[in-house]
Design an enzyme around this catalytic site. Sequence first.
Site, mmCIF file in Angstrom:
data_model
loop_
_atom_site.group_PDB
_atom_site.id
_atom_site.type_symbol
_atom_site.label_atom_id
_atom_site.label_comp_id
_atom_site.label_asym_id
_atom_site.label_seq_id
_atom_site.Cartn_x
_atom_site.Cartn_y
_atom_site.Cartn_z
ATOM 1 N N MET A 187 0.837 -1.202 0.000
ATOM 2 C CA MET A 187 0.000 0.000 0.000
ATOM 3 C C MET A 187 0.878 1.259 0.000
ATOM 4 O O MET A 187 0.401 2.357 0.298
ATOM 5 C CB MET A 187 -0.941 -0.007 1.207
ATOM 6 N N LEU B 38 6.618 3.123 1.699
ATOM 7 C CA LEU B 38 7.531 1.980 1.811
ATOM 8 C C LEU B 38 8.625 2.199 2.858
ATOM 9 O O LEU B 38 9.080 3.321 3.072
ATOM 10 C CB LEU B 38 8.171 1.698 0.447
ATOM 11 N N LYS C 167 5.010 -10.129 9.425
ATOM 12 C CA LYS C 167 4.357 -9.152 10.310
ATOM 13 C C LYS C 167 2.840 -9.255 10.205
ATOM 14 O O LYS C 167 2.137 -9.121 11.196
ATOM 15 C CB LYS C 167 4.808 -7.738 9.956
ATOM 16 N N GLN D 19 -10.370 -2.991 1.962
ATOM 17 C CA GLN D 19 -9.888 -3.610 3.201
ATOM 18 C C GLN D 19 -9.973 -2.666 4.399
ATOM 19 O O GLN D 19 -9.574 -3.029 5.499
ATOM 20 C CB GLN D 19 -8.471 -4.160 3.027
ATOM 21 N N GLY E 65 11.058 -2.922 5.638
ATOM 22 C CA GLY E 65 10.336 -4.213 5.588
ATOM 23 C C GLY E 65 9.924 -4.527 4.155
ATOM 24 O O GLY E 65 10.101 -5.657 3.672
ATOM 25 N N HIS E 66 9.408 -3.518 3.458
ATOM 26 C CA HIS E 66 9.067 -3.694 2.042
ATOM 27 C C HIS E 66 10.332 -3.945 1.222
ATOM 28 O O HIS E 66 10.345 -4.785 0.318
ATOM 29 C CB HIS E 66 8.360 -2.443 1.499
ATOM 30 N N SER F 98 6.514 -0.537 10.290
ATOM 31 C CA SER F 98 5.165 -0.430 9.746
ATOM 32 C C SER F 98 4.976 0.985 9.205
ATOM 33 O O SER F 98 5.495 1.945 9.777
ATOM 34 C CB SER F 98 4.137 -0.699 10.856
#
Length: 279
Positions: free
Chosen positions: A30, A33, A149, A61, A36-37, A185
């Site tokens: 989404m 970034l 995650k 969502q 983690g991405h 996150s």
Amino acid sequence: MIFCRTYEELRATLDPVAKNGEEIGFVPTMGALHQGHAALLERSVRENARTVLSIFVNPTQFGPKEDIARYPRNLEADLKLAEACRVDVVYHPSVEDIYPEGFSTFIEVEGVSAPLCGEFRPGHFRGVATVVFQFFSQVLPQRAYFGQKDIQQCLVLSKMVKDVRLPVELVLAPTVRESDGLALSSRNRYLSVEEREIAPVVYRALQAGTKLREKSVPAILAEVQRVLAEAPKLKPQYVELLSFPELKKIDTLGPEGGVLAIAAYLGDTRLIDNLILRG
Ligand code: AMP
């Protein structure tokens, strides 16, 4: 790096790739970034001839009380990170490219989508499964990469792929953390300085639970709750230890292990994290 805004542009880019027999790795996101991405993208680049990154804030969502407009967006920085990770194609479609007018097909994965986040975010995994299914049929990847995650998301999608025999391999990559244990996150940027200091208690609580893996599930959960209670500003939504990968209630950890998962609010920011415990 090729930037595609529409389904037609995407296919015009990927049809020759498929014709050449080159394997495509796909990382759906989404945006906003972070590292983690980046870890997912770098792994895809290593394991596939071509890597496609999608950036799409998926309206289906988000619940009616969840503010999609507040979700962080930063396309310019995202493109820089994608370029640095050697991504081949960025797909940034409009809502109409993913949900054409009159769209009425939804994917509901029963069972594994019901507990944990499913209980508190009704319709969330229906939206996730639907959008990922749609992306799979547009991108046609051989492999797709997801982060631990969001373990329940991974388990829902892997059940979907298995149930309808989609020809795509799902790769589950480890959670990338800050040095103090906080899982990276996109939403962490909403934390105030004080909240950011408190946030690593979630990971500390998971670790404390892991140390008691020989004990009963209620004893493990009590220990996790005890550590979380050290931070009164943190408001736990759920603390659960469920079977892996079915996410069913258990009394003790069996050989197949379990998922120890936490969701908690710090102010308005919802944090989730989990560890897979081996019995
Ligand atoms: P999102 O953009 O938050 O929807 O996430 C896109 C993908 O990145 C999902 O597969 C997430 O599980 C994954 N992801 C998000 N945060 C992390 C992290 N800290 N470590 C590893 N993967 C992550």
